[in-house]
Design an enzyme around this catalytic site. Structure first.
Site, PDB file in Angstrom:
ATOM      1  N   ARG A   1      -6.123  -7.839   0.493  1.00 34.34           N
ATOM      2  CA  ARG A   1      -4.738  -7.411   0.288  1.00 34.34           C
ATOM      3  C   ARG A   1      -3.841  -8.117   1.274  1.00 34.34           C
ATOM      4  O   ARG A   1      -4.095  -8.079   2.476  1.00 34.34           O
ATOM      5  CB  ARG A   1      -4.616  -5.906   0.551  1.00 34.34           C
ATOM      6  CG  ARG A   1      -5.014  -5.060  -0.583  1.00 34.34           C
ATOM      7  CD  ARG A   1      -4.498  -3.657  -0.469  1.00 34.34           C
ATOM      8  NE  ARG A   1      -4.435  -3.079   0.861  1.00 34.34           N
ATOM      9  CZ  ARG A   1      -4.007  -1.875   1.114  1.00 34.34           C
ATOM     10  NH1 ARG A   1      -3.589  -1.114   0.124  1.00 34.34           N
ATOM     11  NH2 ARG A   1      -3.992  -1.401   2.327  1.00 34.34           N
TER      12      ARG A   1
ATOM     13  N   THR B   1       2.737  -7.681   1.355  1.00 38.62           N
ATOM     14  CA  THR B   1       3.086  -7.320  -0.031  1.00 38.62           C
ATOM     15  C   THR B   1       2.131  -6.262  -0.596  1.00 38.62           C
ATOM     16  O   THR B   1       2.446  -5.630  -1.601  1.00 38.62           O
ATOM     17  CB  THR B   1       3.001  -8.554  -0.946  1.00 38.62           C
ATOM     18  OG1 THR B   1       1.630  -8.988  -0.956  1.00 38.62           O
ATOM     19  CG2 THR B   1       3.875  -9.681  -0.449  1.00 38.62           C
TER      20      THR B   1
ATOM     21  N   ASP C   1     -10.032   1.729   7.611  1.00 38.42           N
ATOM     22  CA  ASP C   1     -10.300   0.463   6.925  1.00 38.42           C
ATOM     23  C   ASP C   1     -11.790   0.370   6.622  1.00 38.42           C
ATOM     24  O   ASP C   1     -12.611   0.201   7.529  1.00 38.42           O
ATOM     25  CB  ASP C   1      -9.851  -0.713   7.813  1.00 38.42           C
ATOM     26  CG  ASP C   1      -9.916  -2.025   7.044  1.00 38.42           C
ATOM     27  OD1 ASP C   1     -11.003  -2.355   6.516  1.00 38.42           O
ATOM     28  OD2 ASP C   1      -8.896  -2.710   6.950  1.00 38.42           O
TER      29      ASP C   1
ATOM     30  N   ASP D   1     -13.681  -2.912   7.717  1.00 38.66           N
ATOM     31  CA  ASP D   1     -13.873  -2.996   9.169  1.00 38.66           C
ATOM     32  C   ASP D   1     -14.937  -2.009   9.645  1.00 38.66           C
ATOM     33  O   ASP D   1     -15.733  -2.328  10.529  1.00 38.66           O
ATOM     34  CB  ASP D   1     -12.551  -2.705   9.899  1.00 38.66           C
ATOM     35  CG  ASP D   1     -11.621  -3.915   9.885  1.00 38.66           C
ATOM     36  OD1 ASP D   1     -12.120  -5.041   9.691  1.00 38.66           O
ATOM     37  OD2 ASP D   1     -10.409  -3.719  10.060  1.00 38.66           O
TER      38      ASP D   1
HETATM   39  C1  PRP Z   1      -9.542  -2.857   0.831  1.00 40.14           C
HETATM   40  C2  PRP Z   1     -10.481  -2.106  -0.089  1.00 40.14           C
HETATM   41  C3  PRP Z   1      -9.990  -2.512  -1.446  1.00 40.14           C
HETATM   42  C4  PRP Z   1      -8.512  -2.626  -1.237  1.00 40.14           C
HETATM   43  C5  PRP Z   1      -7.861  -1.401  -1.783  1.00 40.14           C
HETATM   44  O1  PRP Z   1      -9.909  -4.160   0.956  1.00 40.14           O
HETATM   45  O2  PRP Z   1     -11.827  -2.410   0.128  1.00 40.14           O
HETATM   46  O3  PRP Z   1     -10.527  -3.733  -1.908  1.00 40.14           O
HETATM   47  O4  PRP Z   1      -8.285  -2.713   0.183  1.00 40.14           O
HETATM   48  O5  PRP Z   1      -6.500  -1.510  -1.743  1.00 40.14           O
HETATM   49  P1  PRP Z   1      -5.604  -1.593  -3.050  1.00 40.14           P
HETATM   50  O6  PRP Z   1      -6.080  -0.512  -3.983  1.00 40.14           O
HETATM   51  O7  PRP Z   1      -4.231  -1.319  -2.513  1.00 40.14           O
HETATM   52  O8  PRP Z   1      -5.723  -2.964  -3.640  1.00 40.14           O
HETATM   53  P2  PRP Z   1      -9.169  -5.169   1.957  1.00 40.14           P
HETATM   54  O9  PRP Z   1      -8.030  -5.831   1.278  1.00 40.14           O
HETATM   55  O10 PRP Z   1      -8.858  -4.437   3.228  1.00 40.14           O
HETATM   56  O11 PRP Z   1     -10.237  -6.296   2.165  1.00 40.14           O
HETATM   57  P3  PRP Z   1     -11.678  -6.234   2.862  1.00 40.14           P
HETATM   58  O12 PRP Z   1     -12.582  -5.436   1.966  1.00 40.14           O
HETATM   59  O13 PRP Z   1     -12.068  -7.674   2.905  1.00 40.14           O
HETATM   60  O14 PRP Z   1     -11.532  -5.619   4.222  1.00 40.14           O
HETATM   61  N1  URA Z   2      -8.252  -0.281   2.235  1.00 41.36           N
HETATM   62  C1  URA Z   2      -8.980   0.427   3.126  1.00 41.36           C
HETATM   63  O1  URA Z   2      -9.998  -0.059   3.627  1.00 41.36           O
HETATM   64  N2  URA Z   2      -8.550   1.647   3.465  1.00 41.36           N
HETATM   65  C2  URA Z   2      -7.443   2.195   2.939  1.00 41.36           C
HETATM   66  O2  URA Z   2      -7.108   3.337   3.294  1.00 41.36           O
HETATM   67  C3  URA Z   2      -6.703   1.443   2.010  1.00 41.36           C
HETATM   68  C4  URA Z   2      -7.132   0.217   1.663  1.00 41.36           C
END
Ligand code: PRP
Ligand code: URA
Length: 206
Positions: free
Chosen positions: A101, A105, A197, A200
């Site tokens: 994400r 945005t 997160d 993480d």
């Molecule tokens: C997180 C999560 C989803 C997304 C959800 O990933 O694992 O993929 O955010 O958010 P959304 O419904 O608003 O799209 P992130 O973008 O943090 O990436 P990562 O898994 O690589 O940490």
């Molecule tokens: N992605 C995450 O990992 N946690 C949240 O709460 C939202 C998006």
């Protein structure tokens, strides 16, 4: 939408939410909750009757029949759920869609996609622990459908009402399975109360 009320899931989800839970336990619990949710998401799998010989006599049994499964993980946090699903369905093929994400945005940015060649013939379970705005799930499922898949389910650990509404609007045929429907999103797009997160916490990157 299916929201689990199973005591084991509620117990494990509470430990996942706890800020003091460390990476090792967090990772194990994500896998366990994914497995328990997969059990619910596969209730509709078709069976065919077969004969089986026990050590004592012949009897009627059942074997899975119908479309094979594919699990598609949304990288990177979805990867934490795949092991749990494969514990139950070891023959499932696994696809990956890399999305992150944009922090400003909140829109998903794709950086990787590798799906099983025969995905159009398979029932697909898409996994990602967090359904926040819904952007990532919508994008991933659109890709999967563009490759010809017709039966798609989405399994997450926590969903926000905003994400559920968006996903149901864009993909009304996709059933959502979750351990919890939380209250809302904060101004950074994080689910509250949530668990922080997910990526993480699974990979220990913060
Ligand atoms: C997180 C999560 C989803 C997304 C959800 O990933 O694992 O993929 O955010 O958010 P959304 O419904 O608003 O799209 P992130 O973008 O943090 O990436 P990562 O898994 O690589 O940490
Ligand atoms: N992605 C995450 O990992 N946690 C949240 O709460 C939202 C998006």
């Amino acid at each position: 939408m299916f929201i689990s009320d199973h005591p084991l899931i509620k117990h494990k989800l509470t430990i996942l939410r706890d800020r003091n839970t460390g990476t090792k336990e967090f990772k194990e619990l994500i896998e366990e909750v994914a497995m328990l949710l997969c059990y619910e998401a596969t209730r509709n799998l078709q069976l065919k009757e077969i004969e089986v010989e026990t050590p004592l006599e012949g009897t009627k049994g059942f074997t899975l029949y119908g479309r094979d499964l594919a699990v598609v993980s949304i990288l990177r946090a979805g990867e934490g759920m795949v092991g749990g699903i494969l514990n139950l369905i070891p023959t499932a093929k696994v696809g990956h869609i890399g999305l992150y994400r944009d922090p400003k945005t909140l829109k998903p940015v794709e950086y990787y996609c590798k799906l099983p060649n025969d995905i159009s013939e398979r029932e697909v379970v898409v996994v990602d622990p967090m359904l926040a705005t819904g952007g990532s799930a919508i994008e991933a499922i659109s890709h999967i459908k563009a490759r010809g898949a017709k039966q798609v389910k989405f399994v997450c650990i926590i969903a926000a009402p905003e994400g559920v509404a968006a996903l149901e609007r864009m993909h009304p045929d996709v059933e959502i399975y979750t351990a919890s429907l939380d209250s809302s999103l904060n101004s950074h797009g994080y689910i509250t109360p949530g668990l922080g997160d997910a990526g993480d916490r699974i990979f220990g990157t913060k």
